[in-house]
Design an enzyme around this catalytic site. Structure first.
Site, short mmCIF file in Angstrom:
data_model
loop_
_atom_site.label_atom_id
_atom_site.label_comp_id
_atom_site.label_asym_id
_atom_site.label_seq_id
_atom_site.Cartn_x
_atom_site.Cartn_y
_atom_site.Cartn_z
N ASP A 133 0.82 -1.32 -0.05
CA ASP A 133 0.11 -0.02 -0.04
C ASP A 133 0.72 1.35 -0.07
OD1 ASP A 133 -1.99 -2.06 0.22
OD2 ASP A 133 -2.84 -1.17 2.10
N GLU A 148 1.51 -8.91 11.70
CA GLU A 148 1.18 -8.38 10.42
C GLU A 148 2.44 -8.27 9.78
OE1 GLU A 148 -1.22 -5.15 9.99
OE2 GLU A 148 -1.43 -5.24 7.99
C1 2M8 Z 1 -3.60 -3.76 3.76
O1 2M8 Z 1 -4.17 -2.86 2.88
C2 2M8 Z 1 -5.58 -2.51 3.38
C3 2M8 Z 1 -6.43 -1.77 2.10
O2 2M8 Z 1 -6.35 -2.82 1.06
C4 2M8 Z 1 -5.54 -1.34 4.45
O3 2M8 Z 1 -4.46 -0.87 4.90
O4 2M8 Z 1 -6.75 -0.96 4.92
C5 2M8 Z 1 -2.50 -4.35 2.93
O5 2M8 Z 1 -1.31 -4.91 3.47
C6 2M8 Z 1 -3.01 -5.41 1.75
O6 2M8 Z 1 -2.13 -5.87 1.28
C7 2M8 Z 1 -3.64 -6.50 2.54
O7 2M8 Z 1 -4.44 -7.41 1.68
C8 2M8 Z 1 -4.91 -5.68 3.72
C9 2M8 Z 1 -5.32 -6.85 4.25
O8 2M8 Z 1 -4.60 -7.72 5.17
O9 2M8 Z 1 -4.13 -5.08 4.12
#
Ligand code: 2M8
Length: 436
Positions: A170, A402
């Site tokens: 992101d 994470e």
């Molecule tokens: C993170 O992204 C989301 C948006 O899609 C967020 O920050 O709200 C990223 O690490 C993404 O790669 C991942 O799929 C998601 C859910 O784990 O979180």
């Protein structure tokens, strides 16, 4: 060995599994279904609960749009603990979006093809898995067709992403170059992520302005691919995203051949694959840096930075042996210092590196999993083993976070696992690595 870790990992997946037939990436922080998370999660479940693994993929594919597109978040519930939610994204604006599920109007790395193959390889009951694959594979094929028809504007076999959230990485420092060209409005909104996680480990308010701005542009045009390609200030050919597509093409070809009677689809996939691999190698490889990089289609220039995405093509069999050797050399020189865990998400020697902030430096387990597989494939057994041992150590010391600080000195007295805890893909992919 590692029985307790495996037990804990299984418990995390089981507890994050929801009655709607999908798994949360992480409680509180991510309260819906995410595309590439679901793929990795299914690989984890496949080792001990195949019905859930299948259900995860079936639910994901059930949310596919009529044009083959698969959205990156499927909003199964109305909870308002995540921003931006369904009411902001408004997938209903697109005429072909799912009538059954609310979702975003953007996608994520296309992992589903290779996930089906992984599930097949893991399953002791091949016949049962093949029957499952037969029921789902055409949806994945339709998804690839969507990419080649709508996201490959130069017909070169490389697809674009129009939003940083499509990349999965992101807030990578690579996007800083793009944000410098965009004059996004300053929006007034309430973030939710920073009430679950320390703000210093998340993207900035200004970055969120850019994220929302691109979605506003897409919504003004009802998520039309043609309009997005024309107008989005973010239009990038991402080596990680395209490597996932190529890896999934390869898996679809193998699986269709196993099923039989699908010569037309195999032929089409082989055509896409040939063009994709050749353009990937000619356009995205940077001889001087010794690895693959991103290409900014909007501003027509390569983005010359090294990130863990630069090495993902190893997983997809893209480089030849000589090039793979150069890549491994780059990786070990820049990221492989013995005082660092492999593999930081961004070049630790860059001034943009931040070891604690999300995709600006920390180690991510999904990228480590791909690197482990890729390095093994190319015969780099010792380095692959280091990636595996580093992954185990990071989780053993800190828990199933994470993301993790790559600096060894940061671990021990204080926790150096960041973001959400009991994170599903960290659990799922550790199970897979430990089963090897
Ligand atoms: C993170 O992204 C989301 C948006 O899609 C967020 O920050 O709200 C990223 O690490 C993404 O790669 C991942 O799929 C998601 C859910 O784990 O979180």
């Amino acid at each position: 060995m590692h029985e307790n870790l495996i037990k804990k990992a299984k418990q995390i997946l089981t507890e994050n599994y929801q009655p709607g037939g999908f798994t949360l990436p992480c409680k509180n922080l991510y309260p819906f279904q995410w595309l590439w998370d679901s793929g990795f999660i299914a690989i984890g479940f496949a080792h001990f609960d195949m019905p859930k693994a299948k259900q995860e993929i079936s639910t994901l594919l059930d949310a596919q749009w009529e044009n083959g597109f698969i959205p990156h978040i499927i909003f199964h519930t109305d909870t308002d603990t995540y921003f931006p939610g369904a009411d902001f994204h408004r997938s209903d604006l697109h005429p072909l979006s799912s009538k059954k599920y609310k979702s975003t109007g953007m996608t994520q790395p296309p992992v589903t093809g290779f996930v089906l193959e992984e599930m097949y390889n893991i399953s002791p009951d091949k016949e049962d898995l093949l029957t499952f694959i037969e029921s789902e594979i055409d949806k994945v094929y339709a998804n690839h067709r969507y990419f080649y028809q709508h996201r490959d504007i130069n017909n070169e076999g490389l697809v674009y992403i129009y939003h940083n959230w499509e990349s999965g990485t992101d807030n990578s420092p690579i996007w800083d170059d793009i944000w410098a060209t965009v004059d996004s409005p300053r929006y007034d909104f309430q973030r939710r992520d920073t009430s679950h996680v320390d703000a210093s480990q998340r993207p900035s308010k200004r970055e969120y302005d850019h994220y929302l701005h691109i979605i506003e542009i897409a919504k003004q045009h009802n998520y039309s691919d043609e309009k997005i390609a024309e107008l989005s200030p973010f239009l990038v050919q991402d080596p990680l995203f395209n490597a996932m597509l190529i890896k999934s093409n390869e898996s679809l070809i193998k699986l269709y051949k196993r099923i039989g009677n699908n010569e037309d689809k195999v032929r089409q996939l082989e055509q896409w694959q040939q063009l994709s691999i050749s353009s990937f190698n000619s356009k995205l490889y940077d001889e001087e840096l010794g690895c693959y990089i991103h290409y900014d289609l909007r501003n027509n220039k390569p983005l010359r930075y090294i990130s863990s995405s630069s090495f993902a093509p190893l997983f997809a069999n893209i480089p030849d042996k000589e090039r793979a050797a150069e890549m491994v050399n780059t990786m070990m020189t820049k990221f492989g210092n013995p005082d660092q865990y492999l593999c930081a998400s961004f070049d630790p020697t860059s001034e943009r590196y931040n070891p604690k902030q999300y995709w600006r430096g920390p180690v991510w387990i999904n990228l480590n999993w791909m690197l482990y597989k890729g390095l093994t494939q190319y015969g780099y057994k010792n380095i692959a083993e280091r990636v595996k041992q580093d992954t185990i150590a990071l989780i053993e010391i800190n828990g199933f976070y994470e993301y993790f600080d790559a600096r060894k000195e940061a671990h021990g007295e204080v926790r150096a696992g960041y973001g959400g805890n009991d994170f599903s893909w960290s659990a799922a992919l550790l199970i897979d690595m430990l089963s090897d």
